[in-house]
Design an enzyme around this catalytic site. Sequence first.
Site, mmCIF file in Angstrom:
data_model
loop_
_atom_site.group_PDB
_atom_site.id
_atom_site.type_symbol
_atom_site.label_atom_id
_atom_site.label_comp_id
_atom_site.label_asym_id
_atom_site.label_seq_id
_atom_site.Cartn_x
_atom_site.Cartn_y
_atom_site.Cartn_z
ATOM 1 N N SER A 17 83.248 47.474 92.732
ATOM 2 C CA SER A 17 82.554 46.311 92.172
ATOM 3 C C SER A 17 82.014 45.489 93.330
ATOM 4 O O SER A 17 82.465 45.646 94.475
ATOM 5 C CB SER A 17 83.541 45.464 91.352
ATOM 6 O OG SER A 17 82.997 44.205 91.008
ATOM 7 N N LYS A 25 89.867 45.933 92.884
ATOM 8 C CA LYS A 25 88.651 46.597 93.354
ATOM 9 C C LYS A 25 88.610 46.712 94.881
ATOM 10 O O LYS A 25 88.061 47.687 95.413
ATOM 11 C CB LYS A 25 87.412 45.876 92.808
ATOM 12 C CG LYS A 25 87.255 46.029 91.295
ATOM 13 C CD LYS A 25 87.243 47.496 90.874
ATOM 14 C CE LYS A 25 87.032 47.699 89.396
ATOM 15 N NZ LYS A 25 86.974 49.129 89.014
ATOM 16 N N TYR A 55 91.457 40.863 89.588
ATOM 17 C CA TYR A 55 90.421 41.894 89.491
ATOM 18 C C TYR A 55 89.905 42.240 90.885
ATOM 19 O O TYR A 55 89.757 43.424 91.226
ATOM 20 C CB TYR A 55 89.285 41.414 88.593
ATOM 21 C CG TYR A 55 88.176 42.421 88.404
ATOM 22 C CD1 TYR A 55 88.342 43.497 87.537
ATOM 23 C CD2 TYR A 55 86.965 42.309 89.089
ATOM 24 C CE1 TYR A 55 87.327 44.436 87.361
ATOM 25 C CE2 TYR A 55 85.948 43.233 88.910
ATOM 26 C CZ TYR A 55 86.135 44.294 88.046
ATOM 27 O OH TYR A 55 85.132 45.229 87.878
#
Length: 228
Positions: free
Chosen positions: A138, A155, A151
């Site tokens: 990401s 990633k 998150y």
Amino acid sequence: MSRSKHVVITGVSRGLGRAMVEGFVALGWTVSGCCRSSDAVEELRQAYPAPHAFSQVDVGRDAEVEEFCTGILASHGTPDLLVNNAAIINRSVPVWELNADEVANILDVNVKGTIAMIRGLAPAMLAQGGGVVVNFSSGWGRSTSPEVASYCATKWAIEGLSQAMAQETGGKLAVVALNPGIIDTEMLRSCFGDSAGSYPDAAAWARRAVPFIADLSSRDNGKSLTAP
């Protein structure tokens, strides 16, 4: 007649995963996919019958992943390409407001799920002599923003995992961390709200990204790439 290329894609119920199914089928590939939604699995089976195959799998559960991978290897053989797309995002709050279960869940799906799929398929791919593993990263695997700390952690982990694994395979299996870019999906809307609509939707993204992913090879081993 040559064998159709075979791709395994996780997280195919909606968004980028669903769009990639359509894109790879259009390119003539055989698609094996999984997701947590039984309704989505049934819809995909109706839309894309055999030789394509779709299964209900929670990649955060090792036993389910092992059963899925064993079944795919038996029924469809070793894939040429594994796309680890399945991921979830945390609630938009400071990291200290996430409870332990929420943190465990995002780690289970985004990191441990990716590793479980690799564990299930990479040995066969190496034995076959090659292939490509694409682990979806990401922009938040290469930068940070507030309220997506867990998150971001997953990633950034995918970036490190991919580069280390690329060294472990000795170049026999290409491993790529891929930032898909910014796309109007349910996940983006959970963070951006209605402003997510200013970005391309999943179908438009897939028309450019799927041929790009399909063309990845040993020359890309260890790279951190961004989809066009």
